[in-house]
Write a protein that holds these residues in place. Structure first.
Motif, short mmCIF file in Angstrom:
data_model
loop_
_atom_site.label_atom_id
_atom_site.label_comp_id
_atom_site.label_asym_id
_atom_site.label_seq_id
_atom_site.Cartn_x
_atom_site.Cartn_y
_atom_site.Cartn_z
N LYS A 1 0.83 -1.20 0.00
CA LYS A 1 0.00 0.00 0.00
C LYS A 1 0.87 1.26 0.00
O LYS A 1 0.60 2.23 -0.72
N SER B 1 -9.89 -3.08 4.38
CA SER B 1 -9.68 -2.07 3.34
C SER B 1 -10.49 -2.47 2.10
O SER B 1 -10.56 -3.64 1.75
N ARG C 1 -9.26 11.36 -5.01
CA ARG C 1 -7.80 11.38 -5.04
C ARG C 1 -7.23 12.62 -5.73
O ARG C 1 -6.03 12.78 -5.86
N ASN D 1 -7.32 -0.79 -7.94
CA ASN D 1 -8.08 0.46 -7.85
C ASN D 1 -7.32 1.55 -7.10
O ASN D 1 -7.70 2.71 -7.10
N ARG D 2 -6.21 1.19 -6.44
CA ARG D 2 -5.42 2.20 -5.75
C ARG D 2 -4.39 2.82 -6.69
O ARG D 2 -4.02 3.97 -6.56
N GLY E 1 -4.29 11.17 -0.88
CA GLY E 1 -5.18 10.15 -0.33
C GLY E 1 -5.43 10.32 1.16
O GLY E 1 -6.20 9.56 1.74
N TYR F 1 -9.84 -1.14 -0.88
CA TYR F 1 -9.04 -0.87 -2.08
C TYR F 1 -7.88 -1.84 -2.18
O TYR F 1 -7.32 -2.29 -1.21
N SER G 1 1.04 3.77 -3.18
CA SER G 1 0.63 5.14 -2.91
C SER G 1 1.75 6.12 -3.32
O SER G 1 1.49 7.19 -3.87
#
Ligand code: UDP
Ligand code: MG
Length: 248
Positions: free
Chosen positions: A139, A213, A184, A219-220, A162, A215, A143
């Motif tokens: 993650k 979570s 976002r 999709n992140r 985010g 996501y 990110s």
């Protein structure tokens, strides 16, 4: 049916929108932490939960929470429409001069709204930067990549779009267009508007202790990368009109 013209949020200075999708194991703690914050928030604050078509017991729990507190309200969707839609609905139905946003999983704390609110008059958007991120490696890396690519494509200079802790002037927030993934791009979308400016502030971050979570890598990371092209198109075509006069 609630009225989209005005409602009880108009009696407050600040409305905190909390999107909720299958978060039943977080609701008890959420009620406590939000209520503690309401006791010493530096603006007169109310809570607006937006249930995004939860299939667990979240909505029933929110009904009882809202019965217990005169400054907590809810909206519920017929079916799941996504985080951006939940946020947009919260903004559409908020009539306080400022609106905020926090996730239902409490990975950020409502306490930290008091760090953002001092800047709320000067900036259209005040957004957090999560310090000491308590997320897993996948993650954090996805990110970082998504933030880097988005900065390159949008020139928004935002470190952590985010971050689920934000405060906006409601007038600016209501002009933000709705599309899947909009949540976002809030700094970039605010910058499109005449006079739209934003400030970033470091905030605390915590692990998700209950629920799951919603996501994943696809999709992140890939969705937001694709949306950067939509943003660039929108930036070229964006219109800010100015009213010269009216007798409305
Ligand atoms: N959420 C929502 N609709 C969805 C997915 C998520 O309202 O379709 C809410 C969710 O309940 C949480 C917030 O959006 O309050 C962020 O979701 P999550 O914590 O799963 O995202 P992450 O922090 O893992 O990016
Ligand atoms: Mg989360």
């Amino acid at each position: 049916m609630v009225s989209p013209e005005s409602n009880h949020t108009a009696e407050f200075e600040f409305t905190v929108i909390v999107p909720v999708f299958n978060e039943q194991d977080n609701i008890v703690r959420l009620e406590k932490e939000l209520n503690d914050f309401l006791g010493h928030a530096i603006m007169r604050t109310c809570i607006l939960f937006v249930d995004d078509g939860s299939k667990d017991h979240s909505l029933e729990l929110l009904h009882t929470v809202c019965e217990r507190h005169r400054d907590m309200f809810y909206l519920s969707f017929r079916r799941n429409a996504g985080l951006s839609a939940a946020l947009k609905a919260g903004i559409d139905y908020a009539f306080s001069p400022w609106v905020g946003y926090i996730d239902a999983d409490l990975q950020t704390t409502p306490e930290d709204f008091n760090l953002l609110l001092p800047y709320a008059s000067q900036y259209a958007l005040v957004t957090g930067i999560r310090t000491g991120r308590k997320d897993g490696l996948v993650k954090r890396i996805s990110s970082k990549i998504a933030n880097g690519f988005r900065r390159m494509m949008t020139h928004d200079d935002a470190v952590d779009t985010g971050c689920p802790l934000k405060v906006m002037q409601t007038a600016f927030a209501k002009r933000i267009p709705l599309f899947t993934g909009m949540h976002r791009f809030l700094p970039a979308l605010i910058l499109l508007q005449e006079g739209g400016n934003y400030k970033q502030c470091p905030v605390h971050h915590f692990p998700r202790t209950a629920g799951q979570s919603k996501y994943h890598l696809w999709n992140r990371l890939l969705g937001p990368l694709r949306d950067c092209f939509a943003y660039r198109w929108m930036k070229k075509r964006y219109i800010n009109y100015q009213i010269a006069d009216s007798n409305i």
